[in-house]
Design an enzyme around this catalytic site. Structure first.
Site, mmCIF file in Angstrom:
data_model
loop_
_atom_site.group_PDB
_atom_site.id
_atom_site.type_symbol
_atom_site.label_atom_id
_atom_site.label_comp_id
_atom_site.label_asym_id
_atom_site.label_seq_id
_atom_site.Cartn_x
_atom_site.Cartn_y
_atom_site.Cartn_z
ATOM 1 C CG HIS A 37 -1.829 -1.088 1.418
ATOM 2 N ND1 HIS A 37 -1.709 -2.018 2.419
ATOM 3 C CD2 HIS A 37 -2.929 -1.439 0.716
ATOM 4 C CE1 HIS A 37 -2.702 -2.884 2.339
ATOM 5 N NE2 HIS A 37 -3.455 -2.566 1.310
ATOM 6 N N GLY A 147 -2.423 -1.613 -7.334
ATOM 7 C CA GLY A 147 -1.310 -2.553 -7.354
ATOM 8 C C GLY A 147 -1.531 -3.684 -8.356
ATOM 9 C CG MET A 184 4.482 -7.429 1.394
ATOM 10 S SD MET A 184 5.041 -5.857 2.039
ATOM 11 C CE MET A 184 6.714 -6.292 2.450
HETATM 12 P P1 AMP Z 1 -6.331 -3.728 -0.502
HETATM 13 O O1 AMP Z 1 -6.231 -2.948 0.757
HETATM 14 O O2 AMP Z 1 -5.892 -5.150 -0.361
HETATM 15 O O3 AMP Z 1 -7.697 -3.586 -1.152
HETATM 16 O O4 AMP Z 1 -5.308 -3.092 -1.523
HETATM 17 C C1 AMP Z 1 -5.324 -1.732 -1.832
HETATM 18 C C2 AMP Z 1 -4.407 -1.468 -2.998
HETATM 19 O O5 AMP Z 1 -3.091 -1.890 -2.674
HETATM 20 C C3 AMP Z 1 -4.825 -2.258 -4.257
HETATM 21 O O6 AMP Z 1 -4.629 -1.448 -5.396
HETATM 22 C C4 AMP Z 1 -3.867 -3.417 -4.240
HETATM 23 O O7 AMP Z 1 -3.618 -3.969 -5.516
HETATM 24 C C5 AMP Z 1 -2.622 -2.761 -3.675
HETATM 25 N N1 AMP Z 1 -1.741 -3.787 -3.112
HETATM 26 C C6 AMP Z 1 -2.062 -4.744 -2.213
HETATM 27 N N2 AMP Z 1 -1.001 -5.547 -1.964
HETATM 28 C C7 AMP Z 1 0.013 -5.089 -2.726
HETATM 29 C C8 AMP Z 1 1.373 -5.498 -2.925
HETATM 30 N N3 AMP Z 1 1.898 -6.542 -2.294
HETATM 31 N N4 AMP Z 1 2.132 -4.785 -3.792
HETATM 32 C C9 AMP Z 1 1.603 -3.714 -4.445
HETATM 33 N N5 AMP Z 1 0.343 -3.282 -4.312
HETATM 34 C C10 AMP Z 1 -0.454 -3.955 -3.456
#
Ligand code: AMP
Length: 281
Positions: A37, A147, A184
């Site tokens: 994030h 991401g 992650m």
């Molecule tokens: P989430 O809180 O899981 O909904 O993720 C929020 C944003 O962070 C989304 O755009 C995800 O794709 C991105 N994201 C989550 N994990 C990762 C990671 N390991 N590397 C890069 N971006 C990430």
């Protein structure tokens, strides 16, 4: 860094920022932040005048038997991490703010939302595109950051933005991994230490696929077969899907050619993890 809880306040702030010709970068998240994030926040800080991060665990995108209630939450820790990464605003709406009455309107990208994760999580992506469209309308960003970890999600968002002529640019940034390669994820917190060791199999299977392709293998079936064999070595692992598709339109690949997305979802115990790699051949 300011914490904003109401939609009208957030909209007012965005209106003033835009009036003052400030560019707004937006990072939507469900919180329980990690370096993945924060990489998005840091990029937004670099690109834009003001960075807004939203933290909202969106009930609409969870199925009835999924982990909406138990999804990890830690606002205090999130606030301090977001601040240290340079975020200017945290937008933290309540469910009442986001869905004050039954929501009769939804945004759905058809077709490509029904493959890969869409098969075992029906309705998930409709929930994602609906909430992201709402958040875009609240924050009015110039740029939004997603991401590659959620490869299908970022393709759907890009398509939604294009199809609906939303006035913003979408940037998709690389997957941030733990030192052993595990992508992650907030959901990694659910893993026991034995499961955590096994979880690296997702990454290892993708690396194996990559190696096979660089050695000349062009048959997706053979690559998937070997990935399945590797992952099935662990008694904790249950494969949801492993697919090799076109990285742009998510159509099934009969032959490894062009930009291919190798994507998988695997249950480690009860924890559903996803990972992927894009390979250009
Ligand atoms: P989430 O809180 O899981 O909904 O993720 C929020 C944003 O962070 C989304 O755009 C995800 O794709 C991105 N994201 C989550 N994990 C990762 C990671 N390991 N590397 C890069 N971006 C990430």
């Amino acid at each position: 860094m300011k914490l904003i809880k109401s939609i009208t306040s957030m909209q007012k702030i965005s209106r003033i920022l835009r009036k003052n010709r400030k560019t707004i970068g937006f990072v939507p998240t469900m919180g329980y932040l990690h370096e993945g994030h924060l990489s998005l926040v840091k990029r937004a800080v670099r690109d834009c005048d003001i960075t807004v991060m939203s933290i909202y665990v969106n009930p609409l995108q969870f199925g009835p038997s999924e982990d909406f209630k138990s999804y990890p939450r830690d606002l205090k820790r999130d606030m301090s991490l977001a601040k240290s990464a340079g975020a200017d605003y945290i937008f933290l709406p309540s469910n009442k703010q986001m869905y004050p009455s039954q929501c009769l309107t939804s945004v759905e990208v058809t077709g490509i939302s029904r493959v890969l994760c869409g098969v075992s999580r029906p309705g998930h992506f409709k929930g994602v595109t609906t909430v992201v469209a709402k958040l875009f309308n609240v924050v009015s960003p110039d740029m939004a950051y997603f991401g590659q970890k959620d490869a299908q999600q970022s393709i759907l968002i890009q398509k939604m933005v294009k199809d609906l002529n939303l006035p913003l640019k979408v940037k998709v940034l690389p997957i941030i991994r733990e030192s052993d390669g595990l992508a992650m994820s907030s959901r990694n917190a659910y893993l026991t230490s034995a499961q955590r060791k096994v979880a690296v199999l997702l990454y290892k299977s993708l690396q194996q696929a990559k190696a096979q392709i660089s050695q000349g293998e062009r048959n997706p079936r053979k690559i998937v077969q070997r990935m399945k064999r590797l992952i099935s070595e662990s008694k904790f692992a249950t494969i949801d899907y492993i697919n090799i598709v076109d990285a742009d339109d998510l159509s099934e690949k009969k032959k490894i050619k062009g930009r291919v997305l190798i994507a998988l979802a695997v249950f480690i115990g009860k924890v559903r993890l996803i990972d992927n790699v894009i390979i250009r051949v």
